[in-house]
Design an enzyme around this catalytic site. Structure first.
Site, PDB file in Angstrom:
ATOM      1  N   TYR A  22      45.581 -24.788  42.481  1.00  0.00           N
ATOM      2  CA  TYR A  22      45.491 -24.839  41.018  1.00  0.00           C
ATOM      3  C   TYR A  22      45.094 -26.257  40.573  1.00  0.00           C
ATOM      4  O   TYR A  22      44.657 -27.068  41.391  1.00  0.00           O
ATOM      5  CB  TYR A  22      46.800 -24.334  40.405  1.00  0.00           C
ATOM      6  CG  TYR A  22      47.003 -22.866  40.706  1.00  0.00           C
ATOM      7  CD1 TYR A  22      46.143 -21.916  40.158  1.00  0.00           C
ATOM      8  CD2 TYR A  22      47.998 -22.430  41.566  1.00  0.00           C
ATOM      9  CE1 TYR A  22      46.292 -20.553  40.459  1.00  0.00           C
ATOM     10  CE2 TYR A  22      48.151 -21.079  41.868  1.00  0.00           C
ATOM     11  CZ  TYR A  22      47.294 -20.148  41.317  1.00  0.00           C
ATOM     12  OH  TYR A  22      47.426 -18.822  41.611  1.00  0.00           O
ATOM     13  N   ARG A  38      55.795 -29.332  44.556  1.00  0.00           N
ATOM     14  CA  ARG A  38      55.381 -28.410  45.622  1.00  0.00           C
ATOM     15  C   ARG A  38      53.950 -28.690  46.042  1.00  0.00           C
ATOM     16  O   ARG A  38      53.054 -28.817  45.192  1.00  0.00           O
ATOM     17  CB  ARG A  38      55.489 -26.966  45.130  1.00  0.00           C
ATOM     18  CG  ARG A  38      55.411 -25.946  46.260  1.00  0.00           C
ATOM     19  CD  ARG A  38      55.563 -24.532  45.748  1.00  0.00           C
ATOM     20  NE  ARG A  38      56.098 -23.634  46.767  1.00  0.00           N
ATOM     21  CZ  ARG A  38      55.858 -22.324  46.830  1.00  0.00           C
ATOM     22  NH1 ARG A  38      55.095 -21.744  45.919  1.00  0.00           N
ATOM     23  NH2 ARG A  38      56.373 -21.587  47.786  1.00  0.00           N
ATOM     24  N   ALA A  52      56.073 -19.799  38.284  1.00  0.00           N
ATOM     25  CA  ALA A  52      55.082 -20.700  37.707  1.00  0.00           C
ATOM     26  C   ALA A  52      54.868 -20.355  36.233  1.00  0.00           C
ATOM     27  O   ALA A  52      54.565 -19.211  35.894  1.00  0.00           O
ATOM     28  CB  ALA A  52      53.766 -20.576  38.467  1.00  0.00           C
ATOM     29  N   THR A  69      55.289 -15.349  41.024  1.00  0.00           N
ATOM     30  CA  THR A  69      54.605 -14.785  39.850  1.00  0.00           C
ATOM     31  C   THR A  69      54.805 -13.273  39.816  1.00  0.00           C
ATOM     32  O   THR A  69      54.528 -12.583  40.787  1.00  0.00           O
ATOM     33  CB  THR A  69      53.107 -15.150  39.911  1.00  0.00           C
ATOM     34  OG1 THR A  69      52.988 -16.554  39.700  1.00  0.00           O
ATOM     35  CG2 THR A  69      52.307 -14.416  38.858  1.00  0.00           C
ATOM     36  N   GLN A  84      59.125 -23.930  37.409  1.00  0.00           N
ATOM     37  CA  GLN A  84      57.894 -24.476  37.985  1.00  0.00           C
ATOM     38  C   GLN A  84      56.840 -24.665  36.885  1.00  0.00           C
ATOM     39  O   GLN A  84      56.471 -23.713  36.192  1.00  0.00           O
ATOM     40  CB  GLN A  84      57.347 -23.571  39.092  1.00  0.00           C
ATOM     41  CG  GLN A  84      56.344 -24.339  39.955  1.00  0.00           C
ATOM     42  CD  GLN A  84      55.561 -23.479  40.914  1.00  0.00           C
ATOM     43  OE1 GLN A  84      55.119 -22.394  40.542  1.00  0.00           O
ATOM     44  NE2 GLN A  84      55.347 -23.954  42.124  1.00  0.00           N
ATOM     45  N   GLY A 130      60.562 -16.188  49.639  1.00  0.00           N
ATOM     46  CA  GLY A 130      59.837 -15.525  48.568  1.00  0.00           C
ATOM     47  C   GLY A 130      60.040 -14.028  48.596  1.00  0.00           C
ATOM     48  O   GLY A 130      60.928 -13.483  47.940  1.00  0.00           O
TER      49      GLY A 130
END
Ligand code: 8OZ
Length: 359
Positions: A179, A226, A56, A25, A98, A317
């Site tokens: 989430y 994921r 995402a 993000t 994603q 990442g």
């Protein structure tokens, strides 16, 4: 022995190497939740990854919970993402999107008509999110009614269709990091009765309906997922993570998904949370398909995990944020650029598209 630089067939996708750019993000979308020219450049620079999992992206206006995240519900978003996928493909890369629903990790100021966020529960998370006014506590959510679930599933279906229309090679279903989907999975959050609450089987129902819809729309060979069994980010762990995620993987295994992507330990934090052992290898054995791992990997650990067959793909990442040519640097054993941690979320080119490549 498998190395980071060996090609691999992942579902329908032929990847040039085992090095994946993790979904990250960055909060640089333009008004309308549209990825702009800087985002095109950012992904183009990183196209030597075997696979990019693009950040995402909310599946509907209700699915968003942070400022300036790029969506995948509108035609304008699809057209803008086409610029990204064309740029990555022109460099020979592969890219999936994603699909994201934040659930209760949101704020009324980010939602249509100032609506409440929706979740499995009406209990408010102990968490903050980033809005026009900076970091603020998340808003009180409203528990979705069972009769609203088909509409939610339809939003995932449309998002998967849009992602393919936008030129993505597939999608990754975001069922991690506490989430919406994980708000249904975990008994620490899900306090429902009825078909989507209570037993592990019931709490897993939403996830499996989402997977079914997405796979029905675009095919299992273009669908990944994921998970983050030991991440506490905005919610406590499940009372029995091994049993819960064991059941999830047992149900996912026969579907023939492109891959399963697991975050080991606490997302962005320790790989080995104290007193919280988790047997990831048991999930891997049960899944049998392509296994992607993530969380703090450096070259040495990534190399040994691939060589021993404990994983097929390694997602990086932070290293991919600061090193657009990460693949080359790993191959040559080069130094890495330092991460500009104050430029992760929001802003412009600085700390986004201006990290240098090797000469
Ligand atoms: C960092 C900041 C905001 C969102 C996740 C999508 O953790 C995120 C996220 C990460 O999966």
């Amino acid at each position: 022995m498998t190395t980071l630089f060996d090609p691999i067939q992942v579902g329908d996708l032929q990847l040039a190497n085992r090095i994946v750019m993790a979904p990250l993000t960055r909060n640089r979308a333009l008004p309308g939740n549209i990825p702009g020219p800087l985002t095109v450049e950012y992904y183009r620079q990183r196209a030597t990854a075997g696979l990019i999992v693009a950040e995402a992206s909310p599946i509907s206006p209700t699915a968003q919970g942070y400022l300036d995240t790029p969506g995948i519900w509108s035609d304008a978003q699809v057209q803008a993402w086409q610029q990204v996928t064309q740029a990555v493909h022109a460099e020979g890369g592969k890219i999936v999107l994603q699909l994201w629903h934040v659930g209760r990790i949101s704020h009324t100021s980010l939602l249509p008509d100032g609506e409440q966020p929706v979740s499995s529960t009406n209990q408010t998370a102990k968490a903050s999110t980033f809005t026009r006014d900076g970091f603020v506590p998340v808003s009180a959510p409203r528990a979705l009614r069972d009769d609203e679930i088909p509409g939610l599933i339809n939003d995932y279906r449309r998002a998967a269709r849009n992602a393919i229309a936008a030129g993505f090679d597939g999608v990754e279903i975001h069922a991690a990091n506490t989430y919406l989907i994980e708000q249904f999975l975990r008994d620490s959050v899900n306090d429902r009765t009825g078909p989507y609450g209570g037993s592990i089987e019931n709490r897993t129902r939403l996830l499996l309906e989402v997977v079914d819809a997405v796979v029905g729309e675009i095919g299992a060979g273009r669908t990944g997922i994921r998970l983050s069994p030991m991440t506490t980010f905005t919610a406590p762990l499940d009372s029995n993570p091994q049993a819960l995620y064991g059941h999830v993987v047992e149900k996912l295994a026969p579907i023939g998904l492109a891959y399963l992507h697991v975050i080991e330990g606490e997302t962005g934090g320790t790989r080995t949370p104290e007193g919280k052992a988790f047997d990831y290898e048991a999930l891997h054995k049960a899944f049998k398909g392509t296994w992607m791992v993530n969380n703090g990997y450096k070259k040495e650990l990534a190399t040994s995990v691939l060589a021993s067959g404990q994983a097929d793909l390694i997602a990086f990442g932070r290293l991919f944020i600061s090193n657009p040519d990460l693949v080359r640097r790993l191959r040559e054993g080069a130094e890495f650029n330092a991460l500009q941690a104050d430029k992760l979320y929001g802003g412009g080119a600085a700390g986004y598209t201006d990290y240098p490549t090797l000469a």
